[in-house]
Design an enzyme around this catalytic site. Sequence first.
Site, PDB file in Angstrom:
ATOM      1  N   HIS A  54       0.870  -1.238   0.047  1.00 61.50           N
ATOM      2  CA  HIS A  54      -0.082   0.020   0.147  1.00 61.50           C
ATOM      3  C   HIS A  54       0.829   1.053  -0.092  1.00 61.50           C
ATOM      4  CE1 HIS A  54       1.027  -0.462   4.334  1.00 61.50           C
ATOM      5  NE2 HIS A  54       0.783   0.708   4.360  1.00 61.50           N
ATOM      6  N   HIS A  60      -2.127  10.280   6.625  1.00 62.50           N
ATOM      7  CA  HIS A  60      -1.847   9.304   7.798  1.00 62.50           C
ATOM      8  C   HIS A  60      -0.984   9.571   9.062  1.00 62.50           C
ATOM      9  CE1 HIS A  60      -1.158   5.217   9.352  1.00 62.50           C
ATOM     10  NE2 HIS A  60       0.040   5.191   9.033  1.00 62.50           N
TER      11      HIS A  60
HETATM   12  N1  LIG Z   1       0.662   1.125   9.129  1.00 58.86           N
HETATM   13  C1  LIG Z   1       1.052   2.071   9.693  1.00 58.86           C
HETATM   14  C2  LIG Z   1       1.572   2.379  10.950  1.00 58.86           C
HETATM   15  C3  LIG Z   1       0.147   2.002  11.772  1.00 58.86           C
HETATM   16  O1  LIG Z   1      -0.660   1.486  11.342  1.00 58.86           O
HETATM   17  C4  LIG Z   1       0.408   2.303  13.269  1.00 58.86           C
HETATM   18  C5  LIG Z   1       1.565   2.947  13.555  1.00 58.86           C
HETATM   19  C6  LIG Z   1       1.312   3.660  15.041  1.00 58.86           C
HETATM   20  C7  LIG Z   1       0.457   3.118  15.917  1.00 58.86           C
HETATM   21  C8  LIG Z   1      -0.692   2.389  15.472  1.00 58.86           C
HETATM   22  C9  LIG Z   1      -0.742   1.941  13.898  1.00 58.86           C
HETATM   23  N2  LIG Z   1      -1.864   1.520  13.597  1.00 58.86           N
HETATM   24  C10 LIG Z   1      -3.000   0.821  14.214  1.00 58.86           C
HETATM   25  O2  LIG Z   1      -3.770   0.144  13.765  1.00 58.86           O
HETATM   26  C11 LIG Z   1       2.529   2.675   8.534  1.00 58.86           C
HETATM   27  O3  LIG Z   1       1.921   3.227   7.594  1.00 58.86           O
HETATM   28  O4  LIG Z   1       3.446   2.600   8.848  1.00 58.86           O
HETATM   29 ZN   LIG Z   2       3.890   3.873   7.155  1.00 58.35          ZN
HETATM   30 ZN   LIG Z   3       1.281   2.201   5.852  1.00 52.53          ZN
END
Ligand SMILES: N[C@@H](CC(=O)c1ccccc1NC=O)C(=O)O
Ligand SMILES: [Zn+2]
Ligand SMILES: [Zn+2]
Length: 211
Positions: A54, A60
């Site tokens: 992704h 985000h």
């Molecule tokens: N997928 C993420 C990080 C992420 O989802 C996340 C990071 C810190 C605390 C919680 C997170 N996700 C919780 O569902 C990313 O893009 O790096």
């Molecule tokens: Zn990320």
């Molecule tokens: Zn991500």
Amino acid sequence: MSDPRIWDISQRLSSNTPLWPGEPELKVSRHASISAECPVNIGAISLPLHSGTHADAPLHYSSDGVASADSPLEPYLGRCMVVDARASGARIEMQDCDWSEIEGEERVLFRTYGKFPHDAWDENFTAVAPDVIARLRDAGALLIGIDTPSLDPQNSKTMDAHHEVLQGDMRILEGLVLDDVAPGAYELIALPLAIEGADASPVRAILRELP
Ligand SMILES: N[C@@H](CC(=O)c1ccccc1NC=O)C(=O)O
Ligand SMILES: [Zn+2]
Ligand SMILES: [Zn+2]
């Protein structure tokens, strides 16, 4: 002349795709099926936006960052350099990088897995040190990609690598599958869907042999 070779560097999406802990389930369902009354099969999907391979949108990691639908596409399309970072520890550090190979490249993809973990979530995945991101950014990078689920460690509360990306308005690809790709230069094609308000989008990522 034969067509340029392509490598599919995307995870397959199914109910078995490993997901970030605590995220909602990934479901592929059948809404309607071919029958005497219905001429077609119709499916539906429900999935976390950070499923599989992704693109993170700036939204985000920044409340005033753009959503997937509003991101320029140039970062996701063009020459990239695939780097072997399998020897790195918990993070890819400055000294793990061959700077002569990647400095000045617009897109850099890091491979950390010998064999991508398709069947189980890896909570000890390799992250990227913020100073590595900063140096690539200062040299003009547009996009950083990695085969792990995040540029920052799973337990990060500060998202330091993501914030270095934000400072240069770069873009991020995560969850790439680079098992079959030799280090070197390729053309990357990995476009996020135009989902309004989305903080990420699944992509079909491919590499194409350069002419
Ligand atoms: N997928 C993420 C990080 C992420 O989802 C996340 C990071 C810190 C605390 C919680 C997170 N996700 C919780 O569902 C990313 O893009 O790096
Ligand atoms: Zn990320
Ligand atoms: Zn991500």
